[in-house]
Design an enzyme around this catalytic site. Structure first.
Site, PDB file in Angstrom:
ATOM      1  N   LYS A  14       0.821  -1.223   0.000  1.00  0.00           N
ATOM      2  CA  LYS A  14       0.000   0.000   0.000  1.00  0.00           C
ATOM      3  C   LYS A  14       0.849   1.264   0.000  1.00  0.00           C
ATOM      4  CE  LYS A  14      -2.280  -0.705   3.743  1.00  0.00           C
ATOM      5  NZ  LYS A  14      -1.691  -1.979   4.155  1.00  0.00           N
ATOM      6  N   ARG A  89     -11.444   1.917   9.022  1.00  0.00           N
ATOM      7  CA  ARG A  89     -11.038   0.559   9.411  1.00  0.00           C
ATOM      8  C   ARG A  89     -12.210  -0.259   9.930  1.00  0.00           C
ATOM      9  NH1 ARG A  89      -5.147   1.796  11.862  1.00  0.00           N
ATOM     10  NH2 ARG A  89      -4.060   1.532   9.910  1.00  0.00           N
ATOM     11  N   ARG A 128      11.162  -7.500   5.214  1.00  0.00           N
ATOM     12  CA  ARG A 128      11.191  -6.090   5.593  1.00  0.00           C
ATOM     13  C   ARG A 128      11.721  -5.945   7.015  1.00  0.00           C
ATOM     14  NH1 ARG A 128       5.667  -2.664   5.264  1.00  0.00           N
ATOM     15  NH2 ARG A 128       5.318  -3.427   7.375  1.00  0.00           N
ATOM     16  N   ARG A 134      11.518  -2.716  12.613  1.00  0.00           N
ATOM     17  CA  ARG A 134      10.171  -2.782  13.192  1.00  0.00           C
ATOM     18  C   ARG A 134       9.993  -4.146  13.825  1.00  0.00           C
ATOM     19  NH1 ARG A 134       5.481  -0.583   9.274  1.00  0.00           N
ATOM     20  NH2 ARG A 134       4.370  -1.886  10.770  1.00  0.00           N
ATOM     21  N   ARG A 146      -1.236 -10.087  12.749  1.00  0.00           N
ATOM     22  CA  ARG A 146      -1.605  -8.806  12.127  1.00  0.00           C
ATOM     23  C   ARG A 146      -2.442  -9.036  10.877  1.00  0.00           C
ATOM     24  NH1 ARG A 146       3.840  -6.267  10.930  1.00  0.00           N
ATOM     25  NH2 ARG A 146       2.633  -4.662   9.861  1.00  0.00           N
TER      26      ARG A 146
END
Length: 195
Positions: A14, A89, A128, A134, A146
């Site tokens: 995204k 959301r 990633r 992260r 998630r």
């Protein structure tokens, strides 16, 4: 005015594709996270209200976020359109956004959902995580949780817009350019020629 919601689970691309869409079509990126930080940083009344909730560890209420979105729309009257990031959301947020846009004499034009198989998402996020620092990208169990959370929360929002014929799935696998080509196919007819 074209108002786009770009959907997709974590790792679907995204962020990358939003940047491409903004560059090509001249839409304004409307990120609720950025809006919150800006309003709080500028100590606006809505920002101060949001800060009160955040200081208590609570989610900022939808009506405060909608107020921030309204301000952003009002401050960009000549915009070609907006790309919504991180909102809505939930179905309640989608309904509130629809009401706000109707008051502004516009509406969501399309919801484009980047569809990527779960195993590919897990692979992308773990990769990633090797460079992003992260922690939520480094643990496979967290990554999978998630993705499940995303599907549980956003499936009803997809159903909401599908009722109005505004929900379209786009294949989110391939090169960045291939995926952007598929998104462009959907957007060219809505937005017209690039900015």
């Amino acid at each position: 005015m074209v108002n786009l919601i770009l959907f997709g689970p974590p790792g679907s691309g995204k962020g990358t594709q939003s940047a491409n869409i903004i560059d090509k079509y001249g839409l304004i990126h409307l990120s609720t996270g950025d809006l919150l930080r800006s309003e709080i940083g500028n100590k606006t009344p809505l920002g101060m209200e949001a800060q009160k909730f955040m200081d208590q560890g609570l989610l900022v209420p939808d009506e405060v976020v909608i107020g921030m979105i309204s301000s952003k729309l009002d401050s960009n009257p000549d915009a070609r359109g907006f790309i919504f990031d991180g909102f809505p959301r939930t179905t309640a947020q989608a309904e509130a956004l629809d009401k706000l846009l109707a008051l502004k004499k516009t509406a969501i034009s399309v919801v484009l959902s980047l569809e990527v198989p779960e195993e590919e998402l897990v692979k992308r996020l773990l990769n990633r995580g090797l460079t992003s620092n992260r922690s939520d990208d480094a643990n496979e169990d967290v990554v999978r949780a998630r993705i499940v959370e995303y599907h549980n929360k956003t499936a009803p929002v997809a159903d909401h817009y599908a009722k109005f014929g505004k929900f379209k799935k786009v294949k989110g696998e391939g090169t960045v350019e291939e995926i952007f080509g598929l998104l462009s196919n959907e957007l060219d007819t809505l937005v017209g020629q690039p900015a």
